[in-house]
Design a protein around this motif. Structure first.
Motif, PDB file in Angstrom:
ATOM      1  N   ARG A   1      38.687  40.946  42.856  1.00 33.94           N
ATOM      2  CA  ARG A   1      38.726  40.577  41.107  1.00 33.94           C
ATOM      3  C   ARG A   1      37.284  41.197  40.584  1.00 33.94           C
TER       4      ARG A   1
ATOM      5  N   ASP B   1      33.915  42.660  38.434  1.00 31.23           N
ATOM      6  CA  ASP B   1      33.529  42.854  36.851  1.00 31.23           C
ATOM      7  C   ASP B   1      33.484  44.419  36.932  1.00 31.23           C
TER       8      ASP B   1
ATOM      9  N   ASP C   1      44.764  49.033  35.119  1.00 32.08           N
ATOM     10  CA  ASP C   1      43.770  48.547  34.390  1.00 32.08           C
ATOM     11  C   ASP C   1      42.714  49.357  33.592  1.00 32.08           C
TER      12      ASP C   1
ATOM     13  N   THR D   1      40.452  48.449  31.259  1.00 31.38           N
ATOM     14  CA  THR D   1      39.187  47.850  30.966  1.00 31.38           C
ATOM     15  C   THR D   1      38.293  47.702  31.806  1.00 31.38           C
ATOM     16  N   LEU D   2      38.644  47.692  33.166  1.00 30.19           N
ATOM     17  CA  LEU D   2      37.385  47.415  34.203  1.00 30.19           C
ATOM     18  C   LEU D   2      36.424  48.593  34.041  1.00 30.19           C
TER      19      LEU D   2
ATOM     20  N   SER E   1      31.660  46.074  27.854  1.00 31.59           N
ATOM     21  CA  SER E   1      33.188  45.634  28.034  1.00 31.59           C
ATOM     22  C   SER E   1      33.448  44.403  27.072  1.00 31.59           C
TER      23      SER E   1
END
Length: 230
Positions: free
Chosen positions: A45, A47, A71, A73-74, A120
């Motif tokens: 997981r 960032d 995903d 947004t990663l 982000s």
């Protein structure tokens, strides 16, 4: 500290970059293949992902598209062994937020990581604006950092969201590509306009913009872009 997933097939490069990142207090997971990287993506997981474009088997482009399918947004920073125009553009259009050219300089990579992480969750410069902007079928929630078109949520990568927030904060104002590079990517030098153009292309597609006559993000030929409120 930020968790970084490094996907790089060259052992020497992988170990060198991982060591440099750990010296910057990052928690690092390293993968030698795209397949292993996708497995570690679920368990570690991260960032942010630092992704070699030229991987054997499952390529960096495959990995980038795979991440973006689950995903939006990663943050993804791709690394290319060449400053090859085609590789860079294809990688950016696949969903990468930024890129570095190998051999990667530790200080440059660290600066790019910090910049994408700020994007982000940041909506810098929006303090005096309404928390929710409505432009025809487009709704931008600046507080919640969400975007909907006709009530349907639009998943945006960090650079795409920051670009939309920047442009829509000043409807009608024309921004040069260099201005957008500085505002969105924090490239405070004569940066790469392909970052802006690729991001605009992805953003328009996700918002359902007509390719020939975009409603919101309009091109000002030879200069840059503007947001037209409808």
């Amino acid at each position: 500290m930020p968790r970084v997933l490094l996907i790089e097939d060259d052992r020497a490069v992988r170990e060198g970059v991982a060591l440099a990142l750990r010296r910057q207090s990052h928690e690092v997971a390293a993968a030698a293949t795209g397949e292993d990287g996708m497995v570690q993506l679920r368990s570690f997981r991260p960032d942010v992902v630092v992704l070699d474009l030229m991987l054997p088997g499952m390529t960096g482009l495959d990995v980038c598209r795979g991440i973006r399918s689950v995903d939006q947004t990663l943050p993804i920073i791709m690394a290319t062994a060449r400053g090859d125009d085609v590789d860079i553009v294809v990688g950016l259009e696949a969903g990468a937020d930024d890129y570095v050219v190998k051999p990667v300089q530790a200080r440059v990579l660290e600066a790019r990581i910090r910049a994408v992480l700020r994007r982000s969750g940041a909506a810098a410069g929006d303090g005096g604006l309404p928390k929710i902007d409505t432009h025809g079928e487009l709704t931008i929630d600046r507080a919640g950092l969400t975007v909907t078109v006709r009530g349907t949520p639009v998943g945006l990568a960090p650079s795409e969201l920051r670009l939309l927030l920047t442009l829509s904060a000043s409807p009608g104002q024309v921004f040069s590509r260099q201005q957008l590079l500085e505002a969105v990517w924090e490239h405070n030098y004569h940066g790469d306009a392909r970052l802006v153009d690729a991001c605009v292309k992805r953003l328009r597609a996700k918002m359902g913009e007509p390719p020939r006559e975009p409603r919101y993000i309009q091109t000002v030929r030879g200069f840059g872009y503007r947001f037209a409120s409808r």
